[in-house]
Design a protein around this motif. Structure first.
Motif, mmCIF file in Angstrom:
data_model
loop_
_atom_site.group_PDB
_atom_site.id
_atom_site.type_symbol
_atom_site.label_atom_id
_atom_site.label_comp_id
_atom_site.label_asym_id
_atom_site.label_seq_id
_atom_site.Cartn_x
_atom_site.Cartn_y
_atom_site.Cartn_z
ATOM 1 N N MET A 1 38.735 32.645 54.427
ATOM 2 C CA MET A 1 39.022 33.654 53.435
ATOM 3 C C MET A 1 37.875 34.642 53.350
ATOM 4 N N THR A 2 38.208 35.832 53.001
ATOM 5 C CA THR A 2 37.188 36.859 52.883
ATOM 6 C C THR A 2 36.909 37.143 51.422
ATOM 7 N N PRO A 3 35.734 37.661 51.109
ATOM 8 C CA PRO A 3 35.420 37.987 49.721
ATOM 9 C C PRO A 3 36.390 38.999 49.139
ATOM 10 N N GLU A 4 37.030 39.795 49.985
ATOM 11 C CA GLU A 4 37.983 40.778 49.488
ATOM 12 C C GLU A 4 39.244 40.120 48.968
ATOM 13 N N SER A 5 39.430 38.806 49.234
ATOM 14 C CA SER A 5 40.635 38.133 48.777
ATOM 15 C C SER A 5 40.607 37.867 47.276
ATOM 16 N N ILE A 6 39.469 38.053 46.620
ATOM 17 C CA ILE A 6 39.423 37.966 45.175
ATOM 18 C C ILE A 6 39.790 39.341 44.650
ATOM 19 N N PRO A 7 40.951 39.440 43.995
ATOM 20 C CA PRO A 7 41.380 40.775 43.565
ATOM 21 C C PRO A 7 40.533 41.295 42.418
ATOM 22 N N PRO A 8 40.176 42.574 42.453
ATOM 23 C CA PRO A 8 39.434 43.145 41.335
ATOM 24 C C PRO A 8 40.376 43.361 40.161
ATOM 25 N N PRO A 9 39.891 43.226 38.925
ATOM 26 C CA PRO A 9 40.749 43.515 37.788
ATOM 27 C C PRO A 9 41.060 45.002 37.741
ATOM 28 N N GLU A 10 42.035 45.377 36.925
ATOM 29 C CA GLU A 10 42.422 46.778 36.837
ATOM 30 C C GLU A 10 41.234 47.661 36.501
ATOM 31 N N GLY A 11 41.116 48.770 37.187
ATOM 32 C CA GLY A 11 40.065 49.731 36.911
ATOM 33 C C GLY A 11 38.740 49.440 37.596
ATOM 34 N N VAL A 12 38.648 48.336 38.344
ATOM 35 C CA VAL A 12 37.409 47.986 39.031
ATOM 36 C C VAL A 12 37.613 48.226 40.518
ATOM 37 N N PRO A 13 36.709 48.968 41.166
ATOM 38 C CA PRO A 13 36.861 49.221 42.595
ATOM 39 C C PRO A 13 36.851 47.927 43.401
ATOM 40 N N ALA A 14 37.573 47.919 44.515
ATOM 41 C CA ALA A 14 37.686 46.725 45.343
ATOM 42 C C ALA A 14 36.358 46.306 45.951
ATOM 43 N N ASP A 15 35.403 47.212 46.102
ATOM 44 C CA ASP A 15 34.120 46.885 46.717
ATOM 45 C C ASP A 15 33.059 46.520 45.688
ATOM 46 N N ALA A 16 33.479 46.129 44.476
ATOM 47 C CA ALA A 16 32.531 45.864 43.394
ATOM 48 C C ALA A 16 31.793 44.540 43.545
ATOM 49 N N VAL A 39 35.987 37.223 39.373
ATOM 50 C CA VAL A 39 35.990 35.759 39.419
ATOM 51 C C VAL A 39 36.988 35.204 38.399
ATOM 52 N N THR A 40 37.009 35.776 37.213
ATOM 53 C CA THR A 40 37.933 35.336 36.171
ATOM 54 C C THR A 40 39.376 35.536 36.607
ATOM 55 N N ALA A 41 39.674 36.694 37.198
ATOM 56 C CA ALA A 41 41.031 36.965 37.668
ATOM 57 C C ALA A 41 41.448 35.948 38.736
ATOM 58 N N ALA A 42 40.557 35.642 39.657
ATOM 59 C CA ALA A 42 40.871 34.679 40.712
ATOM 60 C C ALA A 42 41.111 33.294 40.131
ATOM 61 N N TYR A 43 40.289 32.885 39.170
ATOM 62 C CA TYR A 43 40.442 31.562 38.551
ATOM 63 C C TYR A 43 41.760 31.480 37.790
ATOM 64 N N GLU A 44 42.100 32.533 37.083
ATOM 65 C CA GLU A 44 43.337 32.533 36.301
ATOM 66 C C GLU A 44 44.571 32.594 37.194
ATOM 67 N N ILE A 49 37.200 26.702 41.374
ATOM 68 C CA ILE A 49 35.837 27.218 41.261
ATOM 69 C C ILE A 49 35.133 27.091 42.609
ATOM 70 N N ARG A 50 35.320 25.979 43.287
ATOM 71 C CA ARG A 50 34.680 25.781 44.595
ATOM 72 C C ARG A 50 35.155 26.813 45.616
ATOM 73 N N ASP A 51 36.431 27.100 45.609
ATOM 74 C CA ASP A 51 36.984 28.075 46.537
ATOM 75 C C ASP A 51 36.412 29.467 46.257
ATOM 76 N N ILE A 52 36.354 29.841 44.992
ATOM 77 C CA ILE A 52 35.799 31.144 44.618
ATOM 78 C C ILE A 52 34.330 31.217 45.018
ATOM 79 N N ALA A 53 33.586 30.144 44.736
ATOM 80 C CA ALA A 53 32.152 30.123 45.050
ATOM 81 C C ALA A 53 31.909 30.303 46.543
ATOM 82 N N SER A 54 32.683 29.604 47.367
ATOM 83 C CA SER A 54 32.475 29.728 48.812
ATOM 84 C C SER A 54 32.900 31.106 49.308
ATOM 85 N N THR A 55 33.895 31.692 48.685
ATOM 86 C CA THR A 55 34.363 33.014 49.090
ATOM 87 C C THR A 55 33.327 34.087 48.816
#
Length: 86
Positions: A1-16, A39-44, A49-55
């Motif tokens: 998985m790539t770090p880009e797979s964590i979606p940014p919340p609304e109004g936040v640029p994808a490269d944040a 991170v919150t959006a991905a968890y919800e 947590i482990r998957d997000i951390a490694s990503t």
């Protein structure tokens, strides 16, 4: 998985999520708020947590701390129990 797979919340640029490059660098201010939102959006969405951390290239504790600071209700540990009810 790539770090880009964590979606940014609304109004936040994808490269944040620039914090993924150096796990020893402190993340503060707007950057921390943006990363917390992602991170919150991905968890919800059901990611662990482990998957997000490694990503994002950070530790489990760092991600857990971000989620706690955001006031997230943590899921219980583990899955359904085997064997049905007696």
């Amino acid at each position: 998985m790539t770090p880009e797979s964590i979606p940014p919340p609304e109004g936040v640029p994808a490269d944040a999520g620039a914090a993924k490059t150096d796990p020893n660098r402190q993340v503060r201010g707007d950057e921390r708020r943006e990363l917390t939102g992602r991170v919150t959006a991905a968890y919800e969405q059901g990611r662990s947590i482990r998957d997000i951390a490694s990503t994002i290239g950070r530790s489990y504790g760092f991600v857990h701390r971000l989620l706690a600071e955001a006031g997230v209700d943590f899921r219980t540990r583990g899955g359904a129990r085997k064997g049905g009810g007696k």
